[in-house]
Design a protein around this motif. Structure first.
Motif, PDB file in Angstrom:
ATOM      1  N   MET A   1       0.773  -1.242   0.007  1.00 11.63           N
ATOM      2  CA  MET A   1       0.017   0.218   0.077  1.00 11.63           C
ATOM      3  C   MET A   1       0.957   1.101  -0.085  1.00 11.63           C
ATOM      4  SD  MET A   1      -2.778   1.216   2.888  1.00 11.63           S
ATOM      5  CE  MET A   1      -1.739   0.833   4.052  1.00 11.63           C
ATOM      6  N   PRO A   2       1.048   1.949  -0.991  1.00  9.82           N
ATOM      7  CA  PRO A   2       1.750   3.265  -1.148  1.00  9.82           C
ATOM      8  C   PRO A   2       1.223   4.267  -0.177  1.00  9.82           C
ATOM      9  CG  PRO A   2       0.243   3.266  -2.822  1.00  9.82           C
ATOM     10  CD  PRO A   2      -0.069   1.764  -2.345  1.00  9.82           C
ATOM     11  N   ILE A   3       2.114   4.895   0.635  1.00  7.29           N
ATOM     12  CA  ILE A   3       1.947   5.935   1.792  1.00  7.29           C
ATOM     13  C   ILE A   3       2.661   7.223   1.246  1.00  7.29           C
ATOM     14  CG2 ILE A   3       2.607   6.585   4.028  1.00  7.29           C
ATOM     15  CD1 ILE A   3       0.274   4.354   3.589  1.00  7.29           C
ATOM     16  N   GLU A   4       3.898   7.230   0.656  1.00  6.32           N
ATOM     17  CA  GLU A   4       4.389   8.388   0.258  1.00  6.32           C
ATOM     18  C   GLU A   4       4.210   8.839  -1.171  1.00  6.32           C
ATOM     19  OE1 GLU A   4       8.680   7.942   0.725  1.00  6.32           O
ATOM     20  OE2 GLU A   4       8.623   7.561   2.714  1.00  6.32           O
ATOM     21  N   ARG A   5       3.192   9.824  -1.084  1.00  6.91           N
ATOM     22  CA  ARG A   5       2.446  10.262  -2.389  1.00  6.91           C
ATOM     23  C   ARG A   5       2.199  11.912  -2.187  1.00  6.91           C
ATOM     24  NH1 ARG A   5      -2.083   5.571  -4.090  1.00  6.91           N
ATOM     25  NH2 ARG A   5      -2.942   7.623  -4.977  1.00  6.91           N
ATOM     26  N   ASN A   6       1.776  12.535  -3.163  1.00  6.18           N
ATOM     27  CA  ASN A   6       1.222  13.897  -3.027  1.00  6.18           C
ATOM     28  C   ASN A   6      -0.215  13.683  -2.806  1.00  6.18           C
ATOM     29  OD1 ASN A   6       3.906  15.037  -3.647  1.00  6.18           O
ATOM     30  ND2 ASN A   6       3.708  14.559  -5.841  1.00  6.18           N
ATOM     31  N   TRP A   7      -0.462  13.487  -1.510  1.00  7.79           N
ATOM     32  CA  TRP A   7      -1.695  13.327  -1.260  1.00  7.79           C
ATOM     33  C   TRP A   7      -2.650  14.511  -1.537  1.00  7.79           C
ATOM     34  CZ3 TRP A   7      -2.849   8.492  -0.939  1.00  7.79           C
ATOM     35  CH2 TRP A   7      -2.103   7.444  -0.477  1.00  7.79           C
ATOM     36  N   HIS A   8      -1.971  15.765  -1.312  1.00  7.68           N
ATOM     37  CA  HIS A   8      -2.687  17.120  -1.518  1.00  7.68           C
ATOM     38  C   HIS A   8      -3.280  17.280  -2.828  1.00  7.68           C
ATOM     39  CE1 HIS A   8       1.529  18.027  -2.510  1.00  7.68           C
ATOM     40  NE2 HIS A   8       0.931  18.900  -3.205  1.00  7.68           N
ATOM     41  N   SER A   9      -2.481  16.664  -3.814  1.00 12.95           N
ATOM     42  CA  SER A   9      -2.968  16.882  -5.445  1.00 12.95           C
ATOM     43  C   SER A   9      -3.932  15.821  -5.847  1.00 12.95           C
ATOM     44  CB  SER A   9      -1.731  17.049  -6.155  1.00 12.95           C
ATOM     45  OG  SER A   9      -1.157  15.546  -6.173  1.00 12.95           O
ATOM     46  N   GLU A  10      -4.487  14.842  -4.997  1.00  7.65           N
ATOM     47  CA  GLU A  10      -5.474  14.008  -5.387  1.00  7.65           C
ATOM     48  C   GLU A  10      -6.808  14.080  -4.818  1.00  7.65           C
ATOM     49  OE1 GLU A  10      -4.014   9.939  -4.924  1.00  7.65           O
ATOM     50  OE2 GLU A  10      -1.859  10.570  -5.222  1.00  7.65           O
ATOM     51  N   THR A  11      -7.804  13.583  -5.602  1.00  7.50           N
ATOM     52  CA  THR A  11      -9.200  13.693  -4.998  1.00  7.50           C
ATOM     53  C   THR A  11      -9.494  12.818  -3.687  1.00  7.50           C
ATOM     54  OG1 THR A  11     -10.029  11.843  -6.278  1.00  7.50           O
ATOM     55  CG2 THR A  11     -10.014  13.977  -7.144  1.00  7.50           C
ATOM     56  N   VAL A  12     -10.311  13.324  -2.750  1.00  6.61           N
ATOM     57  CA  VAL A  12     -10.626  12.199  -1.650  1.00  6.61           C
ATOM     58  C   VAL A  12     -10.965  10.838  -2.075  1.00  6.61           C
ATOM     59  CG1 VAL A  12     -12.589  11.807   0.214  1.00  6.61           C
ATOM     60  CG2 VAL A  12     -11.804  14.183  -0.498  1.00  6.61           C
ATOM     61  N   PHE A  13     -11.590  10.546  -3.359  1.00  3.58           N
ATOM     62  CA  PHE A  13     -11.760   9.016  -3.708  1.00  3.58           C
ATOM     63  C   PHE A  13     -10.408   8.545  -4.001  1.00  3.58           C
ATOM     64  CE2 PHE A  13     -12.350   5.929  -7.104  1.00  3.58           C
ATOM     65  CZ  PHE A  13     -13.261   5.052  -6.719  1.00  3.58           C
ATOM     66  N   ALA A  14      -9.487   9.222  -4.617  1.00  7.51           N
ATOM     67  CA  ALA A  14      -8.254   8.419  -4.913  1.00  7.51           C
ATOM     68  C   ALA A  14      -7.534   8.324  -3.600  1.00  7.51           C
ATOM     69  CB  ALA A  14      -7.586   9.247  -5.851  1.00  7.51           C
ATOM     70  N   VAL A  15      -7.516   9.362  -2.590  1.00  4.37           N
ATOM     71  CA  VAL A  15      -6.636   9.051  -1.433  1.00  4.37           C
ATOM     72  C   VAL A  15      -7.488   7.823  -0.874  1.00  4.37           C
ATOM     73  CG1 VAL A  15      -6.400  10.341   0.808  1.00  4.37           C
ATOM     74  CG2 VAL A  15      -6.023  11.573  -1.226  1.00  4.37           C
ATOM     75  N   VAL A 210      -8.285  11.628   6.775  1.00  3.13           N
ATOM     76  CA  VAL A 210      -7.855  10.163   6.941  1.00  3.13           C
ATOM     77  C   VAL A 210      -6.096  10.334   7.229  1.00  3.13           C
ATOM     78  CG1 VAL A 210      -7.574  10.301   4.365  1.00  3.13           C
ATOM     79  CG2 VAL A 210      -7.412   8.056   5.568  1.00  3.13           C
ATOM     80  N   VAL A 211      -5.547   9.466   7.730  1.00  4.18           N
ATOM     81  CA  VAL A 211      -4.156   9.453   8.088  1.00  4.18           C
ATOM     82  C   VAL A 211      -3.346   9.113   6.811  1.00  4.18           C
ATOM     83  CG1 VAL A 211      -2.435   8.801   9.404  1.00  4.18           C
ATOM     84  CG2 VAL A 211      -4.276   9.568  10.424  1.00  4.18           C
ATOM     85  N   VAL A 212      -2.446   9.700   6.387  1.00  3.65           N
ATOM     86  CA  VAL A 212      -1.574   9.420   5.351  1.00  3.65           C
ATOM     87  C   VAL A 212      -0.116   8.801   5.915  1.00  3.65           C
ATOM     88  CG1 VAL A 212      -2.987  10.716   3.751  1.00  3.65           C
ATOM     89  CG2 VAL A 212      -0.895  11.700   4.871  1.00  3.65           C
ATOM     90  N   ALA A 213       0.225   9.388   6.955  1.00  6.40           N
ATOM     91  CA  ALA A 213       1.565   9.065   7.302  1.00  6.40           C
ATOM     92  C   ALA A 213       1.870   9.251   8.876  1.00  6.40           C
ATOM     93  CB  ALA A 213       2.587   9.992   6.481  1.00  6.40           C
TER      94      ALA A 213
END
Length: 280
Positions: A1-15, A210-213
């Motif tokens: 499960m990838p954790i290190e991503r540019n979460w701020h540039s993705e939609t809620v669904f994608a996150v 949602v927690v990303v890291a």
């Protein structure tokens, strides 16, 4: 499960898809698996350096070696005035250097307290209060005024949220957050309006995210690694300063050797006289 991503540039669904989570939170069983996989949500730490090691560390420098040698020789030949003067200089250098390094050690220890808090987590569709140490990537958390953000979080919804992120961004004013904002992948931390970061303080409003890291994977975790010097080496500025000091010491020794030889051959200085002339 990838954790290190540019979460701020993705939609809620994608996150949520990327984190294999949903807006109702994780199940207790899944939390247990992720806690085992990612470890507790704590900042990296190492044992505090003993004060005696900090003091001895102030003498690890070629220039200090030269001064120590000069002080010892002065004492041996009975020139106590020069020996005392050099000793005072070394003492002052040690006190100032040791104090600064001790303060840095205290700062690294203080960082650990940032995640020592409680978090409101939604699991199996119910909100409960848990220790921030038990928060895992994919957890859905609730934030409100006065809360310390337990982990790097992508906002799912927000109402008038303002967060003090001065620890990471240096901004003195709390920044406004908006869960609907989606930015460019190159946006700085201060510009990421749909993100909150571990250690930050909620000044106003409410939010769900949602927690990303967690732990050392958070931005404050990386900061802790840098402060403690355990993140794979010394800071670049310190490395450049140490290289410069070594170059100066080598240049000083070469110049001193040349001056000492000239003093011996041209002016008839004894070895001791030439030594102290060079040190001066």
């Amino acid at each position: 499960m990838p954790i290190e991503r540019n979460w701020h540039s993705e939609t809620v669904f994608a996150v949520l898809k990327g984190l294999e989570s949903n807006e109702s939170g994780l199940s207790a069983a899944e939390v247990g698996r992720r806690l085992q996989a990612y470890g507790p949500n704590v900042l990296p730490e190492k044992g505090a350096k003993p004060f005696w090691r900090i003091v001895l560390g102030q003498f690890i420098s070629p220039l200090i070696y030269i001064l120590v040698a000069a002080a010892v020789v002065s004492a041996v030949i009975g020139d106590l005035k020069d020996a005392l003067f050099i000793a005072v200089v070394l003492l002052l250098n040690t006190i100032i250097g040791a104090y600064q390094e001790w303060q840095a050690e205290k700062s690294s220890q203080a960082l650990k307290k940032l995640l020592s808090t409680q978090a409101h987590v939604e699991r199996d569709g119910e909100v409960c209060e848990v220790s921030a140490e038990d928060v895992v990537p994919g957890d859905v958390i609730w934030l409100e005024s006065g809360n310390r953000v337990p982990a790097d979080t992508r906002l799912l919804s927000s109402q008038g949220l303002e967060v003090d992120e001065s620890l990471l961004t240096g901004e003195s004013i709390a920044g406004r957050k908006d869960s609907n904002w989606i930015g460019d992948s190159s946006a700085t931390l201060a510009d990421q309006q749909n993100m909150t970061f571990a250690g930050s303080l909620v000044s106003r409003g409410r939010a769900k995210g949602v927690v990303v890291a967690t732990g050392s994977s958070t931005h404050v975790g990386q900061l802790a690694l840098d402060v403690m010097g355990s993140g794979g080496g010394k800071p670049p500025l310190l490395e450049r300063m140490e290289r410069f000091t070594n170059y100066v010491a080598i240049g000083t020794l070469l110049a001193a050797s040349g001056i000492g030889l000239l003093g011996g051959f041209l002016w008839g200085y004894t070895v001791v006289e030439a030594f102290f002339f060079v040190v001066a």
